[in-house]
Design a protein around this motif. Structure first.
Motif, PDB file in Angstrom:
ATOM      1  N   LEU A  66     -49.317  13.498  10.068  1.00 52.20           N
ATOM      2  CA  LEU A  66     -49.559  14.314   8.883  1.00 52.20           C
ATOM      3  C   LEU A  66     -48.627  15.526   8.856  1.00 52.20           C
ATOM      4  CD1 LEU A  66     -51.289  14.784   6.370  1.00 52.20           C
ATOM      5  CD2 LEU A  66     -52.914  16.023   7.808  1.00 52.20           C
ATOM      6  N   GLY A  67     -48.402  16.141  10.019  1.00 50.76           N
ATOM      7  CA  GLY A  67     -47.495  17.287  10.074  1.00 50.76           C
ATOM      8  C   GLY A  67     -46.070  16.906   9.701  1.00 50.76           C
ATOM      9  N   ILE A  68     -45.609  15.774  10.200  1.00 48.64           N
ATOM     10  CA  ILE A  68     -44.256  15.312   9.855  1.00 48.64           C
ATOM     11  C   ILE A  68     -44.153  15.009   8.363  1.00 48.64           C
ATOM     12  CG2 ILE A  68     -42.575  13.468  10.234  1.00 48.64           C
ATOM     13  CD1 ILE A  68     -43.543  13.302  13.111  1.00 48.64           C
ATOM     14  N   ALA A  69     -45.226  14.421   7.812  1.00 47.68           N
ATOM     15  CA  ALA A  69     -45.207  14.112   6.381  1.00 47.68           C
ATOM     16  C   ALA A  69     -45.139  15.389   5.541  1.00 47.68           C
ATOM     17  CB  ALA A  69     -46.454  13.303   6.022  1.00 47.68           C
ATOM     18  N   ILE A  70     -45.891  16.419   5.923  1.00 43.79           N
ATOM     19  CA  ILE A  70     -45.853  17.690   5.191  1.00 43.79           C
ATOM     20  C   ILE A  70     -44.477  18.337   5.316  1.00 43.79           C
ATOM     21  CG2 ILE A  70     -46.813  20.018   5.131  1.00 43.79           C
ATOM     22  CD1 ILE A  70     -49.496  18.819   5.985  1.00 43.79           C
ATOM     23  N   TRP A  71     -43.913  18.291   6.518  1.00 47.37           N
ATOM     24  CA  TRP A  71     -42.574  18.838   6.741  1.00 47.37           C
ATOM     25  C   TRP A  71     -41.552  18.121   5.852  1.00 47.37           C
ATOM     26  CZ3 TRP A  71     -39.694  17.378  11.855  1.00 47.37           C
ATOM     27  CH2 TRP A  71     -38.358  17.818  11.799  1.00 47.37           C
ATOM     28  N   TRP A  72     -41.611  16.796   5.818  1.00 47.99           N
ATOM     29  CA  TRP A  72     -40.671  16.012   5.019  1.00 47.99           C
ATOM     30  C   TRP A  72     -40.839  16.329   3.539  1.00 47.99           C
ATOM     31  CZ3 TRP A  72     -39.355  10.497   7.015  1.00 47.99           C
ATOM     32  CH2 TRP A  72     -38.155  10.060   6.427  1.00 47.99           C
ATOM     33  N   ALA A  73     -42.108  16.452   3.103  1.00 51.08           N
ATOM     34  CA  ALA A  73     -42.359  16.749   1.697  1.00 51.08           C
ATOM     35  C   ALA A  73     -41.832  18.129   1.329  1.00 51.08           C
ATOM     36  CB  ALA A  73     -43.856  16.661   1.412  1.00 51.08           C
ATOM     37  N   ALA A  74     -42.004  19.107   2.234  1.00 51.32           N
ATOM     38  CA  ALA A  74     -41.506  20.452   1.960  1.00 51.32           C
ATOM     39  C   ALA A  74     -39.986  20.473   1.882  1.00 51.32           C
ATOM     40  CB  ALA A  74     -41.994  21.418   3.047  1.00 51.32           C
ATOM     41  N   ALA A  75     -39.313  19.721   2.781  1.00 50.91           N
ATOM     42  CA  ALA A  75     -37.847  19.657   2.739  1.00 50.91           C
ATOM     43  C   ALA A  75     -37.370  18.978   1.465  1.00 50.91           C
ATOM     44  CB  ALA A  75     -37.330  18.914   3.971  1.00 50.91           C
ATOM     45  N   SER A  76     -38.077  17.941   1.017  1.00 51.42           N
ATOM     46  CA  SER A  76     -37.684  17.232  -0.202  1.00 51.42           C
ATOM     47  C   SER A  76     -37.961  18.059  -1.452  1.00 51.42           C
ATOM     48  CB  SER A  76     -38.437  15.895  -0.290  1.00 51.42           C
ATOM     49  OG  SER A  76     -38.154  15.085   0.841  1.00 51.42           O
ATOM     50  N   ALA A  77     -38.921  18.999  -1.348  1.00 54.01           N
ATOM     51  CA  ALA A  77     -39.282  19.812  -2.519  1.00 54.01           C
ATOM     52  C   ALA A  77     -38.302  20.956  -2.761  1.00 54.01           C
ATOM     53  CB  ALA A  77     -40.690  20.364  -2.342  1.00 54.01           C
ATOM     54  N   PHE A  79     -37.320  23.348  -0.222  1.00 58.76           N
ATOM     55  CA  PHE A  79     -37.329  24.416   0.770  1.00 58.76           C
ATOM     56  C   PHE A  79     -36.138  24.259   1.723  1.00 58.76           C
ATOM     57  CE2 PHE A  79     -41.720  24.252  -0.628  1.00 58.76           C
ATOM     58  CZ  PHE A  79     -42.071  25.600  -0.694  1.00 58.76           C
ATOM     59  N   LYS A  80     -35.660  25.370   2.236  1.00 61.64           N
ATOM     60  CA  LYS A  80     -34.500  25.337   3.119  1.00 61.64           C
ATOM     61  C   LYS A  80     -34.904  24.844   4.510  1.00 61.64           C
ATOM     62  CE  LYS A  80     -31.821  28.899   0.750  1.00 61.64           C
ATOM     63  NZ  LYS A  80     -31.116  30.204   0.873  1.00 61.64           N
ATOM     64  N   LEU A  81     -35.192  23.584   4.570  1.00 61.64           N
ATOM     65  CA  LEU A  81     -35.584  22.948   5.816  1.00 61.64           C
ATOM     66  C   LEU A  81     -34.814  21.643   5.974  1.00 61.64           C
ATOM     67  CD1 LEU A  81     -39.490  23.326   5.625  1.00 61.64           C
ATOM     68  CD2 LEU A  81     -37.923  24.699   6.999  1.00 61.64           C
ATOM     69  N   PRO A  82     -34.402  21.302   7.175  1.00 62.65           N
ATOM     70  CA  PRO A  82     -33.780  19.984   7.374  1.00 62.65           C
ATOM     71  C   PRO A  82     -34.854  18.899   7.355  1.00 62.65           C
ATOM     72  CG  PRO A  82     -33.988  21.100   9.473  1.00 62.65           C
ATOM     73  CD  PRO A  82     -34.446  22.087   8.428  1.00 62.65           C
ATOM     74  N   THR A  83     -34.484  17.730   6.917  1.00 60.75           N
ATOM     75  CA  THR A  83     -35.428  16.624   6.918  1.00 60.75           C
ATOM     76  C   THR A  83     -35.562  16.057   8.338  1.00 60.75           C
ATOM     77  OG1 THR A  83     -33.689  15.012   6.424  1.00 60.75           O
ATOM     78  CG2 THR A  83     -34.815  16.041   4.549  1.00 60.75           C
ATOM     79  N   PRO A  84     -36.661  15.367   8.640  1.00 60.64           N
ATOM     80  CA  PRO A  84     -36.818  14.766   9.971  1.00 60.64           C
ATOM     81  C   PRO A  84     -35.666  13.857  10.378  1.00 60.64           C
ATOM     82  CG  PRO A  84     -38.916  14.779   8.841  1.00 60.64           C
ATOM     83  CD  PRO A  84     -37.910  15.264   7.847  1.00 60.64           C
TER      84      PRO A  84
END
Length: 298
Positions: A66-77, A79-84
């Motif tokens: 679930l944490g990885i999914a939220i991280w991926w969703a935030a990066a796709s939305a 936010f300045k985050l790298p994708t998994p």
């Protein structure tokens, strides 16, 4: 032997009979069936315990996914985050050229040395503070004073006094682990049930026996909790400690990546620190469970 003696002996030692008075053969068969049913149900608690052990692992796996999914969703939305996948790719590059292994080994060595030294000093100091009132009065003000100073604030002083080699890095990690563990050990000693100590004295035990057989076992849970807190403090101090003229280490790699906005490398460092810290914490948790089996657990 006379007949009366023989009869008396027979009365005192009745011969075993295949039949119990007042119990029919059908009842015997029923008892046998009940015994078999009881034997079959003995494994039920074991199955329940196995189920309880497997449930946390399943919940952990669900939580990670679930944490990885939220991280991926935030990066796709946006936010300045790298994708998994980007982080995994960067981790593969760092692993293949040996950079990640060298950095992890350097950071792990610093943390282990600082944490081991801090714990080795904190435990006896905490015992002395809790057991001897005079030493408590002499040492406790200094412990409380340095607790209010973050270990990171000691870095400038450590650099000036100790140079820029490994010594100041290990020292600030040592200080973080020491301050967390010494207070926990001290609280463990002063919270020992006085009834246990008084009972040991009534039985004739001296101070050395009471300390070894009562105080130390009763304080062990506090010590291990303090070690776990100290371990977290050691890892939290690592990144800042590796700013002191370090040439390798996870904290150094993350700070260097910050200059080039290399977010995947920063995430690789963060995840590596988290995994190493989690594994070390689980080792301490396993030691706590083995050393405190006498404690009731929920």
């Amino acid at each position: 032997m006379s007949v009366l003696d023989k009869q008396g002996a027979d009365q005192r030692h009745p011969q075993p009979s295949d039949k119990r008075p007042g119990v029919s053969p059908d009842a015997d068969a029923s008892d046998t069936a009940d015994t078999a049913d009881t034997a079959d149900t003995k494994t039920t608690p074991e199955r329940a315990r196995s189920g309880r052990r497997g449930l946390p692992l399943a919940l952990n796996a669900v939580s990670v996914a679930l944490g990885i999914a939220i991280w991926w969703a935030a990066a796709s939305a946006g936010f300045k985050l790298p994708t998994p996948p980007e982080v995994v790719s960067r981790a593969g590059t760092l692993i293949s050229d040996g950079t990640l292994a060298d950095d992890a080994l350097a950071s792990l060595t610093r943390v282990l040395i600082g944490f081991a030294l801090g714990t080795a000093v904190a435990v006896p100091v905490g015992f002395l503070m809790g057991w001897y009132g005079i030493l408590r009065g002499l040492i406790e003000p200094w412990i409380q004073f340095f607790r209010t100073i973050p270990p990171l604030a000691i870095i400038p002083l450590a650099v000036v006094a100790m140079g820029i080699d490994e010594t100041p890095k290990i020292f600030v990690i040592f200080l973080a682990a020491f301050l967390a563990c010494v207070i926990s050990t001290f609280q463990g000693v002063v919270n020992v049930d006085r009834t246990l100590i008084n009972a040991a004295r009534v039985l004739g035990a001296g101070d050395a026996t009471i300390f070894a057989r009562v105080v130390v076992p009763a304080s062990t849970p506090f010590i291990l909790v303090g070690m776990r807190v100290g371990l977290g403090s050691a890892w939290a101090t690592l990144v800042a400690a590796e700013l002191i003229a370090a040439q390798e280490g996870l904290g150094y790699r993350m700070q260097n990546a910050q200059l080039y906005y290399d977010l995947p490398t920063i995430f690789v460092g963060l995840i590596s620190i988290g995994i190493l810290g989690l594994l070390m914490d689980r080792v301490l948790l396993l030691a706590e469970r083995r050393l405190t089996r006498w404690q009731e657990r929920r």
